[in-house]
Design an enzyme around this catalytic site. Structure first.
Site, mmCIF file in Angstrom:
data_model
loop_
_atom_site.group_PDB
_atom_site.id
_atom_site.type_symbol
_atom_site.label_atom_id
_atom_site.label_comp_id
_atom_site.label_asym_id
_atom_site.label_seq_id
_atom_site.Cartn_x
_atom_site.Cartn_y
_atom_site.Cartn_z
ATOM 1 N N ASP A 168 0.813 -1.217 0.000
ATOM 2 C CA ASP A 168 0.000 0.000 0.000
ATOM 3 C C ASP A 168 0.848 1.268 0.000
ATOM 4 O O ASP A 168 1.888 1.338 0.638
ATOM 5 C CB ASP A 168 -0.899 -0.016 1.262
ATOM 6 C CG ASP A 168 -1.964 1.059 1.209
ATOM 7 O OD1 ASP A 168 -2.520 1.385 2.270
ATOM 8 O OD2 ASP A 168 -2.226 1.588 0.099
ATOM 9 N N HIS A 169 0.392 2.256 -0.782
ATOM 10 C CA HIS A 169 1.061 3.565 -0.845
ATOM 11 C C HIS A 169 2.548 3.413 -1.130
ATOM 12 O O HIS A 169 3.399 3.900 -0.405
ATOM 13 C CB HIS A 169 0.841 4.339 0.454
ATOM 14 C CG HIS A 169 -0.498 5.001 0.519
ATOM 15 N ND1 HIS A 169 -0.876 6.027 -0.331
ATOM 16 C CD2 HIS A 169 -1.569 4.755 1.285
ATOM 17 C CE1 HIS A 169 -2.117 6.393 -0.045
ATOM 18 N NE2 HIS A 169 -2.569 5.629 0.909
ATOM 19 N N GLU A 277 -3.621 -0.616 -8.239
ATOM 20 C CA GLU A 277 -4.426 0.545 -7.843
ATOM 21 C C GLU A 277 -3.628 1.827 -8.003
ATOM 22 O O GLU A 277 -2.444 1.869 -7.668
ATOM 23 C CB GLU A 277 -4.888 0.411 -6.381
ATOM 24 C CG GLU A 277 -5.586 1.676 -5.866
ATOM 25 C CD GLU A 277 -6.324 1.493 -4.550
ATOM 26 O OE1 GLU A 277 -7.235 0.647 -4.492
ATOM 27 O OE2 GLU A 277 -5.958 2.174 -3.574
ATOM 28 N N LYS A 319 -8.143 10.449 9.254
ATOM 29 C CA LYS A 319 -7.926 9.146 9.873
ATOM 30 C C LYS A 319 -8.866 8.894 11.048
ATOM 31 O O LYS A 319 -8.972 9.715 11.964
ATOM 32 C CB LYS A 319 -6.464 9.028 10.346
ATOM 33 C CG LYS A 319 -5.448 9.120 9.217
ATOM 34 C CD LYS A 319 -5.695 8.031 8.189
ATOM 35 C CE LYS A 319 -4.779 8.146 6.995
ATOM 36 N NZ LYS A 319 -5.137 7.170 5.940
ATOM 37 N N HIS A 351 -9.929 5.473 0.228
ATOM 38 C CA HIS A 351 -8.862 5.410 1.229
ATOM 39 C C HIS A 351 -9.311 6.103 2.517
ATOM 40 O O HIS A 351 -10.265 6.872 2.513
ATOM 41 C CB HIS A 351 -7.584 6.084 0.708
ATOM 42 C CG HIS A 351 -6.803 5.206 -0.206
ATOM 43 N ND1 HIS A 351 -5.435 5.140 -0.190
ATOM 44 C CD2 HIS A 351 -7.206 4.338 -1.158
ATOM 45 C CE1 HIS A 351 -5.021 4.280 -1.087
ATOM 46 N NE2 HIS A 351 -6.068 3.779 -1.702
HETATM 47 O O1 LIG Z 1 -1.686 4.421 7.602
HETATM 48 C C1 LIG Z 1 -1.365 4.107 6.436
HETATM 49 O O2 LIG Z 1 -0.307 4.413 5.884
HETATM 50 C C2 LIG Z 1 -2.366 3.306 5.618
HETATM 51 O O3 LIG Z 1 -3.249 2.613 6.502
HETATM 52 C C3 LIG Z 1 -3.188 4.202 4.684
HETATM 53 O O4 LIG Z 1 -3.772 5.207 5.451
HETATM 54 C C4 LIG Z 1 -4.226 3.358 3.944
HETATM 55 O O5 LIG Z 1 -4.027 3.548 2.558
HETATM 56 C C5 LIG Z 1 -5.618 3.746 4.269
HETATM 57 O O6 LIG Z 1 -6.229 4.564 3.601
HETATM 58 C C6 LIG Z 1 -6.237 3.091 5.443
HETATM 59 O O7 LIG Z 1 -7.475 3.643 5.740
#
Ligand SMILES: O=C(O)[C@@H](O)[C@H](O)[C@H](O)C(=O)CO
EC number: 5.1.2.7
Length: 497
Positions: A168-169, A277, A319, A351
């Site tokens: 991810d990312h 993605e 978040k 996200h």
């Molecule tokens: O905290 C992170 O780096 C990941 O969880 C990121 O935020 C993830 O892509 C996400 O959107 C989780 O909700």
């Protein structure tokens, strides 16, 4: 007290459907027979173990200690790879665009059993092994750890509907290579460093002047496709003006080139399916439907096929808390974003999907239930909630440490937390500590400081919180799973799953 062999025989014969004793918890759902080898997961004071009996390749390849006619094996990386080889359902898979999927990021490596119990039997599939490089850096874990934890959870729960693994990312090629080498089945390319956010603050005249500096061939390409040609996407409202096009080209052109380059080098050359993605959500510039269409249209024109796209929606997807913004505008733009995803045959990816309860019904509605949604921090907060309930002393120490170090954590996550709005610890009774998990500012306080809390050390080098934290969660395994079933269950219910 059962011997290893008696335990497995009892389960094999169906004489045991549940079993627990002060010394041993048996995960009956894990019972599996491969040829003449039977195996089962148990938890003892020494932690979770594989109990193996019988004979054959699987028995021989699992590394463990021989005990009364059987073998007791650790949940090691090597044994996970062996399980993957003999039990394909314990290895991650790609899902493609025709099934809803949910990223269930587990920063602790202990949440996936609760996630599986929540999602099993629903019209959606779990991406259990989802972590960003940022999370790995903050928790000190590796992608091997992430895959191991997810695979053993799948084995423990006997979950055979498939799960995904999302690198991810990812921004750097070495991280992409790392994730793909380990067998990750989803790749989220983070394009935020290739998006020019400075454009947003420039005047129309400055944008026009900068745009004119672009090669004429590039300008002609975009003007022909977006000013001279109508974008025809059923369900999407798309209006390109010269000024808006100039801005979007300056913001996204380099990012589109980056997307294409990574696709050609790493995805198109693979001999296996990977869900690719595109993430343009972690950027200061909200993605207008017009910009979304432009990026998607350019990618299709260049032969880049994607599994999902994560735009930066209007308003705030912060978040661990609900949506912040004008829900009517969000709905209008969501309708277009979802229609664009349908038009280009990929899924919309949401996200920071944790806790966006006020907009979940809209997301489920406009995507017709075909979406990818990502959560991670909310799963960590459910573990914190358990600690607040059963170990107030630990919770208080973690809460205070988070307050003392909050500023450091804001370097990693964009939040608008009001620390001063959080009720002082001294005014909260032990019994009311869990209420902090119901308050946005306290949620974000604990949410983004997870890495600092898990990695913090005492003067003698011992972990300040992590050992006690994980011990508490091990003792409260069922309570943690129940909390996830409830909380993530709420997510799924409102998403229409
Ligand atoms: O905290 C992170 O780096 C990941 O969880 C990121 O935020 C993830 O892509 C996400 O959107 C989780 O909700």
């Amino acid at each position: 007290m059962y011997t290893v062999k008696q335990l497995i025989e009892a389960i094999k014969s169906g004489n045991i459907t549940t079993f627990s004793s002060p010394d041993v918890k048996v995960y009956v759902s894990s019972y599996t027979q491969v040829g003449n080898t039977s195996l089962l997961m148990v938890r003892t004071a020494a932690g979770k173990k594989l109990i193996v009996t019988g004979e054959g390749e699987l028995y021989d390849q699992l590394i463990g200690e021989n005990v009364d006619g059987g073998k007791v094996a650790s949940l090691s990386h090597e044994n996970r790879l062996t399980l993957n080889q003999f039990l394909p359902y314990t290895a991650p898979q790609a899902f493609g665009t025709q099934v809803a999927t949910m990223g269930l990021g587990d920063r602790l490596g202990i949440a996936s059993p609760g996630h599986i119990q929540t999602i099993r039997g629903k019209d959606i599939r779990p991406v259990l092994a989802q972590q960003s490089i940022r999370e790995l850096a903050l928790t000190g874990r590796t992608y091997e750890d992430v895959l191991d934890a997810a695979a053993y959870a799948v084995f423990q729960e006997g979950y055979k509907d498939g799960y995904g693994a999302d690198g991810d990312h990812l921004k750097k090629e070495e991280d992409i290579e790392y994730a793909l080498r380990l067998g990750f089945t989803m790749l989220t390319l983070d394009c935020s460093e290739n998006i020019d956010n400075t454009i947003e603050s420039k005047s129309e005249a400055e944008i026009a002047a900068k745009y004119e500096q672009l090669p004429a061939s590039l300008r002609n390409h975009y003007e022909k496709r977006y000013l001279e040609t109508a974008a025809n996407v059923p369900g999407a409202t798309l209006n390109y003006t010269r000024q808006a096009l100039q801005k979007d080209v300056l913001i996204y052109d380099a990012a589109i080139n980056f997307m294409e380059a990574i696709f050609r080098k790493y995805i198109a050359t693979l001999d296996r399916a990977v869900d690719f993605e595109i993430s343009i959500d972690e950027t200061a510039t909200p993605t207008s439907p017009e910009a979304h269409y432009l990026v998607a249209n350019e990618l299709r024109d260049r032969g880049v096929t994607i599994f999902s796209m994560a735009p930066r929606f209007c308003g705030e997807f912060q978040k661990g808390i609900d949506y912040i913004g004008d829900i009517a505008q969000f709905e209008r733009e969501l309708a277009s974003h979802a229609a664009i995803a349908v038009h280009f045959e990929y899924k919309l990816s949401i996200h920071s999907g944790s806790d966006k309860f006020s907009v979940f019904p809209l997301i489920g509605q406009y995507t017709n239930g075909l979406f990818h949604i990502k959560t991670a921090g909310t799963n960590w907060l459910e573990a914190v909630r358990v600690v607040a309930k059963v170990n107030p002393s630990l919770y208080r120490r973690m809460h205070q440490y988070a307050l003392d170090h909050f500023g450091e954590a804001t370097a990693y996550y964009h939040v608008t937390t009001d620390i001063n709005a959080i009720v002082p610890l001294g005014e909260v009774s032990d019994a009311d500590l869990p209420d902090y998990m119901e308050e946005n500012n306290a949620r974000q306080l604990l949410h983004i400081t997870y890495g600092l809390l898990l990695q913090s050390k005492n003067a003698d080098g011992s972990k300040q919180f992590a050992d006690e934290f994980f011990q508490t969660l091990a003792e409260q395994e069922d309570a943690f799973a129940e909390g996830l079933r409830y909380h993530i269950g709420r997510h799924l219910e409102l998403l229409g799953k």
